[in-house]
Design a protein around this motif. Structure first.
Motif, PDB file in Angstrom:
ATOM      1  N   ALA A  27      -0.731  -9.059   0.138  1.00 30.88           N
ATOM      2  CA  ALA A  27       0.065  -8.023   0.382  1.00 30.88           C
ATOM      3  C   ALA A  27      -0.203  -6.502   0.328  1.00 30.88           C
ATOM      4  CB  ALA A  27       1.408  -7.993  -0.420  1.00 30.88           C
ATOM      5  N   LEU A  28      -1.156  -6.380  -0.647  1.00 29.47           N
ATOM      6  CA  LEU A  28      -1.739  -5.188  -0.990  1.00 29.47           C
ATOM      7  C   LEU A  28      -2.746  -4.745   0.137  1.00 29.47           C
ATOM      8  CD1 LEU A  28      -1.726  -3.158  -3.443  1.00 29.47           C
ATOM      9  CD2 LEU A  28      -3.989  -3.972  -4.044  1.00 29.47           C
ATOM     10  N   ALA A  30      -2.375  -5.356   3.199  1.00 32.04           N
ATOM     11  CA  ALA A  30      -1.595  -5.083   4.432  1.00 32.04           C
ATOM     12  C   ALA A  30      -0.858  -3.789   4.247  1.00 32.04           C
ATOM     13  CB  ALA A  30      -0.696  -6.184   4.688  1.00 32.04           C
ATOM     14  N   THR A  31      -0.831  -3.265   3.048  1.00 32.70           N
ATOM     15  CA  THR A  31      -0.093  -2.060   2.717  1.00 32.70           C
ATOM     16  C   THR A  31      -1.016  -0.787   2.515  1.00 32.70           C
ATOM     17  OG1 THR A  31       0.225  -2.670   0.780  1.00 32.70           O
ATOM     18  CG2 THR A  31       2.106  -3.465   2.289  1.00 32.70           C
ATOM     19  N   VAL A  32      -2.025  -0.906   1.729  1.00 35.96           N
ATOM     20  CA  VAL A  32      -2.875   0.289   1.171  1.00 35.96           C
ATOM     21  C   VAL A  32      -4.163   0.508   1.503  1.00 35.96           C
ATOM     22  CG1 VAL A  32      -1.469   0.131  -1.011  1.00 35.96           C
ATOM     23  CG2 VAL A  32      -3.682  -1.133  -0.685  1.00 35.96           C
ATOM     24  N   SER A  33      -4.956   1.577   1.426  1.00 41.33           N
ATOM     25  CA  SER A  33      -6.143   1.701   1.898  1.00 41.33           C
ATOM     26  C   SER A  33      -7.270   0.753   0.953  1.00 41.33           C
ATOM     27  CB  SER A  33      -6.601   3.270   1.783  1.00 41.33           C
ATOM     28  OG  SER A  33      -6.483   3.622   0.383  1.00 41.33           O
ATOM     29  N   LEU A 167       6.492  -3.179  -2.707  1.00 38.74           N
ATOM     30  CA  LEU A 167       5.354  -2.687  -2.412  1.00 38.74           C
ATOM     31  C   LEU A 167       5.160  -2.321  -0.859  1.00 38.74           C
ATOM     32  CD1 LEU A 167       2.253  -2.510  -2.733  1.00 38.74           C
ATOM     33  CD2 LEU A 167       2.203  -5.112  -2.293  1.00 38.74           C
ATOM     34  N   PHE A 168       5.923  -3.166   0.019  1.00 40.09           N
ATOM     35  CA  PHE A 168       5.935  -2.967   1.425  1.00 40.09           C
ATOM     36  C   PHE A 168       6.582  -1.674   1.640  1.00 40.09           C
ATOM     37  CE2 PHE A 168       4.426  -7.227   2.066  1.00 40.09           C
ATOM     38  CZ  PHE A 168       3.567  -6.773   3.236  1.00 40.09           C
ATOM     39  N   LEU A 169       7.895  -1.399   0.957  1.00 42.00           N
ATOM     40  CA  LEU A 169       8.558  -0.160   0.996  1.00 42.00           C
ATOM     41  C   LEU A 169       7.978   1.196   0.541  1.00 42.00           C
ATOM     42  CD1 LEU A 169      12.178  -1.542   0.133  1.00 42.00           C
ATOM     43  CD2 LEU A 169      11.304  -1.012   2.295  1.00 42.00           C
ATOM     44  N   THR A 170       7.409   0.982  -0.598  1.00 43.12           N
ATOM     45  CA  THR A 170       6.818   2.287  -1.286  1.00 43.12           C
ATOM     46  C   THR A 170       5.284   2.481  -1.115  1.00 43.12           C
ATOM     47  OG1 THR A 170       6.555   1.063  -3.361  1.00 43.12           O
ATOM     48  CG2 THR A 170       8.586   1.984  -2.955  1.00 43.12           C
ATOM     49  N   ASN A 171       4.392   1.314  -0.672  1.00 44.61           N
ATOM     50  CA  ASN A 171       3.016   1.392  -0.769  1.00 44.61           C
ATOM     51  C   ASN A 171       2.334   1.772  -2.086  1.00 44.61           C
ATOM     52  OD1 ASN A 171       3.092   0.852   1.899  1.00 44.61           O
ATOM     53  ND2 ASN A 171       2.595   2.869   2.687  1.00 44.61           N
TER      54      ASN A 171
END
Length: 219
Positions: A27-28, A30-33, A167-171
């Motif tokens: 999940a990380l 897919a959401t962060v740099s 995590l997906f909502l806030t990154n």
């Protein structure tokens, strides 16, 4: 046939454990740099690798012990004793790491890894549960109690959905680390509780069968 069935159960459950424990990192990704993923990876290197090594070492030490437990009361006491000893070692070690995580990461990597230090403290809490979970899973598998492990996996997966959703909502990468904490803590509580409950049921069943056999012998 029994050996193949046992190996299949252990293999399947190990694969499920791996998948559930990998969800936060997937999940990380897919959401962060990539920079934040690198920070998370450094924190994981300090904590998760240490937890894995400690879990493997303790499992090798206690695994021969499980096969000597026959009666339900012995099995439950053995699992509880193994949990208490392992939890004491794990909670002590990773409690220290949780308190000193930022300092350890700064000493190891230098400046610029402040996020990794903060994540290290959170992941250390997860690892404090991960080691007892590994011991409990091994003990339950050796005694054929696969149902308890499956329940723990399902509930862990459900619990992990909340921080992953955040995590997906806030990154915010801290929610990936919190997902690991939720995952391991739920599995730990469910396994030790399930072992105690099923142990009480098995003990009553064992005592009931023994009483019937004694009654038949006296007739």
């Amino acid at each position: 046939q029994p050996i193949r069935h046992f190996v299949a159960n252990v293999g399947a459950q190990s694969a499920v454990f791996f998948a559930i424990s990998s969800i936060p990192l997937w999940a990380l990704g897919a959401t962060v740099s990539l920079d934040i993923i690198g920070q998370y990876s450094r924190a994981a290197a300090v904590t998760l690798l240490l937890a894995t090594a400690l879990s493997v070492a303790i499992n090798r030490a206690v695994q021969p012990y499980w096969r000597h437990l026959v009666e339900p009361s012995e099995i439950v006491c053995g699992i509880r004793d193994g949990f208490v000893v392992t939890a004491w070692v794990s909670f002590s070690a990773f409690g220290i790491l949780a308190a000193t995580g930022p300092w350890v990461v700064r000493l190891w990597l230098g400046e610029g890894w402040e996020l990794a230090g903060a994540l290290c403290s959170v992941l250390a809490v997860s690892c404090a549960f991960q080691v007892p979970v590994g011991i409990l899973a091994n003990a339950l598998e050796m005694n054929g109690r696969f149902a308890i492990i499956r329940v723990a996996q399902v509930l862990s997966l459900v619990g992990t959905a909340v921080p992953i959703g955040l995590l997906f909502l806030t990154n915010a990468p801290v929610f990936a680390a919190l997902a690991s904490v939720v995952n391991q803590s739920i599995a730990c509580v469910v396994m030790i509780s399930g072992a105690s409950v099923s142990g009480s049921y098995l003990r009553r069943s064992f005592d009931g069968k023994l009483s019937k056999e004694l009654a038949c012998l006296t007739v």
